[in-house]
Enzyme design. Structure first.
Site, PDB file in Angstrom:
ATOM      1  N   HIS A 265       0.901  -1.334   0.089  1.00  0.00           N
ATOM      2  CA  HIS A 265      -0.003   0.104  -0.044  1.00  0.00           C
ATOM      3  C   HIS A 265       0.909   1.182  -0.022  1.00  0.00           C
ATOM      4  O   HIS A 265       1.725   1.365  -1.063  1.00  0.00           O
ATOM      5  CB  HIS A 265      -0.744  -0.222   1.214  1.00  0.00           C
ATOM      6  N   HIS A 306      -2.302  -2.008  -9.654  1.00  0.00           N
ATOM      7  CA  HIS A 306      -3.117  -1.451  -8.927  1.00  0.00           C
ATOM      8  C   HIS A 306      -4.601  -2.394  -8.726  1.00  0.00           C
ATOM      9  O   HIS A 306      -4.944  -3.089  -9.754  1.00  0.00           O
ATOM     10  CB  HIS A 306      -3.558  -0.065  -9.287  1.00  0.00           C
ATOM     11  N   ASP A 363       2.845   5.792  -6.663  1.00  0.00           N
ATOM     12  CA  ASP A 363       4.010   5.440  -6.063  1.00  0.00           C
ATOM     13  C   ASP A 363       5.371   5.413  -6.726  1.00  0.00           C
ATOM     14  O   ASP A 363       6.435   5.382  -6.435  1.00  0.00           O
ATOM     15  CB  ASP A 363       3.901   4.009  -4.951  1.00  0.00           C
TER      16      ASP A 363
END
Ligand code: SDX
Length: 428
Positions: A265, A306, A363
């Site tokens: 995460h 994702h 990210d």
């Protein structure tokens, strides 16, 4: 919500008819609340196909790469708003007027200081404690400062808790960094913007002020915007579940931070940069792509894939542009960016990633920008947590304000032992 019906049969025998609910956008849902009376539960570990709540805060269309906050597209917000404006929108539902923005900004600014006793919580950490460990501990400790006179059923008091958390997270985050490098804590300043204040508390020292670069401050603010909220992700769902019991909101946000810390995460930005450093050179990329594809190898390309986006993460697109702007402005030629760009190129052409729709996510680029700004890898998830606090408190407030709000209590498929006779130890 328009209603049609879904009927559930088992081996040809109709079990139950369930309403199908439609929202304003996205998937319809089958309302299974009545299913329990039929003797069956649904089973969905990881909530791959389960809607946990009704919300009006953020909409994601993973197939089309769409992300909207209260209906406003993320790339519009990232380019035309600042983070505090996005906070106002997430909390209140609409873009603020100038007067509303100024008042909100003043409120947040006037909550940035923390109680002086909070400083002592840091003293218990080892010098090498991970900053996220400090965030989980110190944010949880905030609940001891705001509890006895807090009525979470009062919307005004919920909003004040939200304001306090949004305002104090940068101060606490910077304190965690300063503690980890043995420098004194720097107090917030009321004459700086939210992003400037964070950079000031991170990099100023009593001996001299941090020389603020407007481009770096803008990039920091944009990173905050891109991490502000993301529907029912793991950490937001954690905050909702914790809050559903009526728990103290500051403790609930600490629970959200704990969930975000995981490498699957919010910990992925730190893991992504560590991965790029481990890859080391562009020549080593094929070896790591092979590892990522090897079912027997736990290695995954951090920053790729994702649960919802099966298309480009729209935040990654904006982050990619910002990454190039910052590196150009700071005249940084970061070999890690070369590795990142080559990794992206190869992954987007490779059948494995294409077939599994594994694209770079938010990210992937954020770590490179944060490194260019001079923020240590260990602080990357702290920044994510700081930025996501507004999403967490917005969902908490929405849940608490919903009529008939119930405590979250999932059921299970039990596959353990049953009805065993217990033989006392002396007879075993
Ligand atoms: C965030 O939910 C959110 O919105 C989160 C977030 C937010 O703003 O809150 O967007 C922030 O958490 C972004 C994600 C950051 N995490 C990473 O970058 C870590 C690397 N990514 C993976 O761990 C993974 O992609 C997840 C956890 C993000 C999603 O995992 P899923 O949806 O459970 O999918 P999966 O693990 O079942 O993967 C599907 C397939 C698998 O192969 P098969 O078993 O089908 O053969 O894709 C493979 C996986 O092995 N796969 C990867 C991969 N991600 C998935 N293979 C290699 N590298 C990867 N990164």
């Amino acid at each position: 919500m328009a209603e049609s019906k879904a009927s559930l049969s088992i081996e040809g025998k109709e079990l139950i008819e369930l309403p199908v609910l439609s929202g304003s956008a996205g998937n319809d849902v089958i309302d299974i609340r009545a299913l329990g009376s039929s003797g069956y539960f649904t089973h969905d570990p990881g909530f791959m196909a389960t809607s946990s709540c009704e919300s009006q805060i953020t909409f994601i269309d993973g197939g089309k790469g769409i992300l909207q906050h209260r209906g406003y597209a993320i790339d519009d917000l990232a380019k035309k708003a600042d983070y505090l404006e996005v906070c106002y929108i997430l909390l209140n539902g609409d873009a603020p007027t100038k007067a509303q923005y100024d008042e909100f900004s003043k409120i947040i600014t006037n909550h940035t200081m923390v109680h002086q006793k909070l400083v002592y919580f840091f003293q218990g950490f080892l010098p090498n404690a991970h900053p996220m460990a400090m965030i989980c501990g110190v944010v949880g400790a905030l609940s001891s400062f705001y509890h006895s006179d807090l009525d979470i059923n009062d919307p005004k008091q919920r909003m004040r808790s939200a304001h306090r958390l949004i305002a104090k997270m940068p101060t606490i985050a910077a304190m965690a960094y300063k503690y980890s490098i043995g420098q004194p804590f720097i107090y917030p300043r009321n004459d700086l913007t939210y992003a400037e204040n964070f950079l000031h508390m991170m990099f100023s020292v009593p001996a001299e002020e941090y020389k603020m670069s407007p481009i770096v401050a803008k990039a920091m603010d944009r990173i905050f915007i891109l991490h502000a909220d993301h529907e029912q992700n793991a950490s937001t769902s954690t905050v909702r579940l914790a809050g559903s019991s009526g728990a103290n909101p500051y403790a609930c946000i600490a629970a959200g931070a704990a969930s975000l810390w995981g490498p699957a995460h919010g910990g992925a930005n730190e893991a992504c940069l560590n991965m790029l450093e481990e890859i080391g050179t562009v020549d080593n990329i094929p070896e790591y792509i092979a590892k990522a594809k090897d079912k027997n190898d736990p290695f995954r390309l951090m920053g790729f894939g994702h649960r919802v986006y099966k298309n480009f993460d729209p935040r990654a697109t904006v982050m990619r542009e910002t990454c190039h702007d910052v590196l150009k402005e700071l005249k940084i030629n970061d070999p890690l960016l070369d590795i990142a760009m080559e990794l992206e190129r190869i992954a987007l052409e490779d059948e494995y990633f294409v077939s599994k729709k594994l694209y770079p996510n938010v990210d992937f680029y954020s770590g490179i920008i944060l490194k260019a700004i001079g923020i240590p890898t260990s602080m990357f998830t702290v920044i994510f947590a700081m930025a996501r606090t507004v999403g967490w408190v917005s969902h908490w407030d929405e849940m608490m304000s919903q009529p008939g709000q119930k405590i979250g209590r999932p059921r299970q498929l039990y596959t353990g032992e049953i009805n065993r006779e217990f033989v006392p130890l002396k007879d075993r």
